[in-house]
Write a protein that holds these residues in place. Structure first.
Motif, PDB file in Angstrom:
ATOM      1  N   ILE A  61       0.618  -1.364  -0.402  1.00  0.00           N
ATOM      2  CA  ILE A  61       0.088   0.156   0.089  1.00  0.00           C
ATOM      3  C   ILE A  61       1.183   1.086  -0.549  1.00  0.00           C
ATOM      4  CG2 ILE A  61      -1.995   0.702   1.373  1.00  0.00           C
ATOM      5  CD1 ILE A  61      -2.936  -1.549   2.659  1.00  0.00           C
ATOM      6  N   LEU A  62       1.806   1.303   0.715  1.00  0.00           N
ATOM      7  CA  LEU A  62       2.802   2.012   0.714  1.00  0.00           C
ATOM      8  C   LEU A  62       3.680   2.512  -0.362  1.00  0.00           C
ATOM      9  CD1 LEU A  62       4.925   1.717   4.246  1.00  0.00           C
ATOM     10  CD2 LEU A  62       3.594   3.678   3.539  1.00  0.00           C
ATOM     11  N   GLU A  63       4.214   1.708  -1.323  1.00  0.00           N
ATOM     12  CA  GLU A  63       4.235   1.487  -2.581  1.00  0.00           C
ATOM     13  C   GLU A  63       3.461   2.551  -3.725  1.00  0.00           C
ATOM     14  OE1 GLU A  63       6.337  -2.387  -3.398  1.00  0.00           O
ATOM     15  OE2 GLU A  63       7.982  -1.821  -2.505  1.00  0.00           O
ATOM     16  N   GLU A  64       2.143   1.180  -3.292  1.00  0.00           N
ATOM     17  CA  GLU A  64       1.397   1.969  -4.520  1.00  0.00           C
ATOM     18  C   GLU A  64       1.059   3.428  -4.239  1.00  0.00           C
ATOM     19  OE1 GLU A  64      -1.681   2.065  -7.509  1.00  0.00           O
ATOM     20  OE2 GLU A  64       0.029   0.607  -6.848  1.00  0.00           O
ATOM     21  N   ALA A  65       1.046   4.012  -3.454  1.00  0.00           N
ATOM     22  CA  ALA A  65       0.959   5.522  -2.676  1.00  0.00           C
ATOM     23  C   ALA A  65       2.289   6.744  -3.119  1.00  0.00           C
ATOM     24  CB  ALA A  65       0.423   6.004  -0.881  1.00  0.00           C
ATOM     25  N   GLY A  66       3.490   5.516  -3.517  1.00  0.00           N
ATOM     26  CA  GLY A  66       4.899   6.266  -3.761  1.00  0.00           C
ATOM     27  C   GLY A  66       5.180   6.267  -2.166  1.00  0.00           C
ATOM     28  N   MET A  67       5.931   5.919  -1.186  1.00  0.00           N
ATOM     29  CA  MET A  67       6.430   5.807  -0.049  1.00  0.00           C
ATOM     30  C   MET A  67       6.835   4.562  -0.196  1.00  0.00           C
ATOM     31  SD  MET A  67       3.077   8.516   2.070  1.00  0.00           S
ATOM     32  CE  MET A  67       2.851   8.936   1.092  1.00  0.00           C
ATOM     33  N   THR A  68       7.510   4.819   0.830  1.00  0.00           N
ATOM     34  CA  THR A  68       8.462   3.389   2.018  1.00  0.00           C
ATOM     35  C   THR A  68       8.297   3.997   3.566  1.00  0.00           C
ATOM     36  OG1 THR A  68      10.433   4.221   2.335  1.00  0.00           O
ATOM     37  CG2 THR A  68       9.984   3.497   0.419  1.00  0.00           C
ATOM     38  N   PHE A  69       8.692   2.554   4.024  1.00  0.00           N
ATOM     39  CA  PHE A  69       8.311   2.506   5.403  1.00  0.00           C
ATOM     40  C   PHE A  69       9.159   3.967   6.112  1.00  0.00           C
ATOM     41  CE2 PHE A  69       7.563  -1.832   4.733  1.00  0.00           C
ATOM     42  CZ  PHE A  69       6.348  -1.820   5.999  1.00  0.00           C
ATOM     43  N   GLU A  70      10.015   4.350   5.633  1.00  0.00           N
ATOM     44  CA  GLU A  70      10.667   5.528   5.866  1.00  0.00           C
ATOM     45  C   GLU A  70       9.743   6.744   6.037  1.00  0.00           C
ATOM     46  OE1 GLU A  70      14.333   6.054   6.668  1.00  0.00           O
ATOM     47  OE2 GLU A  70      13.656   4.390   6.840  1.00  0.00           O
ATOM     48  N   HIS A  71       8.859   6.763   5.034  1.00  0.00           N
ATOM     49  CA  HIS A  71       7.266   7.911   5.315  1.00  0.00           C
ATOM     50  C   HIS A  71       6.525   7.637   6.382  1.00  0.00           C
ATOM     51  CE1 HIS A  71       8.542   7.820   1.277  1.00  0.00           C
ATOM     52  NE2 HIS A  71       8.776   9.459   1.214  1.00  0.00           N
ATOM     53  N   VAL A  72       6.613   6.345   7.346  1.00  0.00           N
ATOM     54  CA  VAL A  72       5.644   6.218   8.509  1.00  0.00           C
ATOM     55  C   VAL A  72       6.289   6.967   9.551  1.00  0.00           C
ATOM     56  CG1 VAL A  72       4.865   4.679   9.944  1.00  0.00           C
ATOM     57  CG2 VAL A  72       5.509   3.838   7.305  1.00  0.00           C
ATOM     58  N   ILE A  73       5.431   7.258   9.831  1.00  0.00           N
ATOM     59  CA  ILE A  73       5.042   8.513  11.390  1.00  0.00           C
ATOM     60  C   ILE A  73       5.003   8.373  12.740  1.00  0.00           C
ATOM     61  CG2 ILE A  73       5.885  10.851   9.668  1.00  0.00           C
ATOM     62  CD1 ILE A  73       2.867  11.400  11.163  1.00  0.00           C
ATOM     63  N   LYS A  74       3.172   6.697  12.516  1.00  0.00           N
ATOM     64  CA  LYS A  74       2.908   6.613  13.376  1.00  0.00           C
ATOM     65  C   LYS A  74       2.258   4.784  12.722  1.00  0.00           C
ATOM     66  CE  LYS A  74       0.398   7.162  17.415  1.00  0.00           C
ATOM     67  NZ  LYS A  74      -0.585   6.149  17.739  1.00  0.00           N
ATOM     68  N   SER A  75       2.285   3.962  14.294  1.00  0.00           N
ATOM     69  CA  SER A  75       1.763   2.892  13.807  1.00  0.00           C
ATOM     70  C   SER A  75       1.290   2.347  14.984  1.00  0.00           C
ATOM     71  CB  SER A  75       2.620   1.703  13.540  1.00  0.00           C
ATOM     72  OG  SER A  75       4.039   1.341  14.010  1.00  0.00           O
ATOM     73  N   THR A  76       0.101   1.531  14.636  1.00  0.00           N
ATOM     74  CA  THR A  76      -0.444   1.089  16.028  1.00  0.00           C
ATOM     75  C   THR A  76      -1.170  -0.661  15.484  1.00  0.00           C
ATOM     76  OG1 THR A  76      -1.616   2.896  16.332  1.00  0.00           O
ATOM     77  CG2 THR A  76      -3.102   1.122  17.188  1.00  0.00           C
ATOM     78  N   ILE A  77      -0.566  -1.289  16.498  1.00  0.00           N
ATOM     79  CA  ILE A  77      -0.694  -2.614  16.237  1.00  0.00           C
ATOM     80  C   ILE A  77      -1.429  -3.137  17.652  1.00  0.00           C
ATOM     81  CG2 ILE A  77       0.746  -4.884  16.743  1.00  0.00           C
ATOM     82  CD1 ILE A  77       3.548  -3.926  16.422  1.00  0.00           C
ATOM     83  N   PHE A  78      -2.818  -4.114  16.654  1.00  0.00           N
ATOM     84  CA  PHE A  78      -3.289  -5.014  17.636  1.00  0.00           C
ATOM     85  C   PHE A  78      -2.911  -6.225  17.491  1.00  0.00           C
ATOM     86  CE2 PHE A  78      -5.261  -0.567  15.991  1.00  0.00           C
ATOM     87  CZ  PHE A  78      -6.090  -0.123  16.951  1.00  0.00           C
ATOM     88  N   ILE A  79      -3.041  -7.030  19.071  1.00  0.00           N
ATOM     89  CA  ILE A  79      -2.286  -7.937  18.668  1.00  0.00           C
ATOM     90  C   ILE A  79      -3.275  -8.828  20.009  1.00  0.00           C
ATOM     91  CG2 ILE A  79      -0.676  -7.849  19.222  1.00  0.00           C
ATOM     92  CD1 ILE A  79       0.338  -8.417  21.511  1.00  0.00           C
ATOM     93  N   ALA A  80      -3.799 -10.353  20.054  1.00  0.00           N
ATOM     94  CA  ALA A  80      -4.951 -10.803  20.601  1.00  0.00           C
ATOM     95  C   ALA A  80      -3.897 -11.786  21.449  1.00  0.00           C
ATOM     96  CB  ALA A  80      -5.514 -12.156  19.573  1.00  0.00           C
ATOM     97  N   ASP A  81      -2.561 -11.595  21.859  1.00  0.00           N
ATOM     98  CA  ASP A  81      -1.750 -11.970  23.221  1.00  0.00           C
ATOM     99  C   ASP A  81      -0.488 -11.489  23.118  1.00  0.00           C
ATOM    100  OD1 ASP A  81      -0.901 -13.799  25.178  1.00  0.00           O
ATOM    101  OD2 ASP A  81      -0.750 -15.870  23.427  1.00  0.00           O
ATOM    102  N   MET A  82      -0.904 -10.458  24.378  1.00  0.00           N
ATOM    103  CA  MET A  82      -0.099  -9.460  24.319  1.00  0.00           C
ATOM    104  C   MET A  82       1.418 -10.727  24.731  1.00  0.00           C
ATOM    105  SD  MET A  82       1.318  -6.580  24.779  1.00  0.00           S
ATOM    106  CE  MET A  82       0.293  -5.597  24.886  1.00  0.00           C
ATOM    107  N   HIS A  83       1.852 -12.235  25.026  1.00  0.00           N
ATOM    108  CA  HIS A  83       2.299 -12.944  25.432  1.00  0.00           C
ATOM    109  C   HIS A  83       3.636 -13.088  23.704  1.00  0.00           C
ATOM    110  CE1 HIS A  83       0.290 -13.895  28.611  1.00  0.00           C
ATOM    111  NE2 HIS A  83       1.826 -14.303  29.402  1.00  0.00           N
TER     112      HIS A  83
END
Length: 126
Positions: A61-83
């Motif tokens: 998706i980043l590539e489709e928008a002409g971006m890379t992970f270097e352009h990411v300023i914020k991420s959110t990770i949702f996980i089912a098990d903190m372990h």
């Protein structure tokens, strides 16, 4: 004003939303779960593989928008098990340079779409 970003290299949305929305220079990417876009099947059984597939979907998706992970300023990770956080973090970390990694939160939740174990969303700026 807003541009819809969709690519066949990431899973098609499973509801009334788009993969991403670009407003000016800011890209808002919907949460990505471990669906292989080539087959439409879930990647299951190993949290590292699940995390890698989610990150690869985000990368497409980043590539489709002409971006890379270097352009990411914020991420959110949702996980089912903190372990499983350490394993998820290990894979996630391979996509970023530690010196320029984005802001992030990780939240344990009761359930995720399709009952997957990880979902990741991002905001990126050109």
């Amino acid at each position: 004003m807003k541009k819809i970003i969709n690519t066949s290299k990431a899973p098609a949305p499973i509801g009334p939303y788009n993969q991403a929305v670009l407003i000016k220079d800011t890209l808002y990417i919907s949460g990505q779960i471990p669906i292989d876009p080539a087959t439409g099947n879930l990647v299951e059984g190993d949290i590292k593989k699940e995390t890698k597939q989610s990150m690869e979907n985000l990368k497409a998706i980043l590539e489709e928008a002409g971006m890379t992970f270097e352009h990411v300023i914020k991420s959110t990770i949702f996980i089912a098990d903190m372990h499983q956080f350490a394993q998820i973090n290990e894979v996630y970390g391979t996509y970023f340079d530690a010196d320029t990694a984005p802001a992030r939160e990780t939240v344990e939740v009761a359930n995720l779409p399709k009952f997957v174990h990880v979902e990741i969303s991002m905001i990126a700026v050109k």
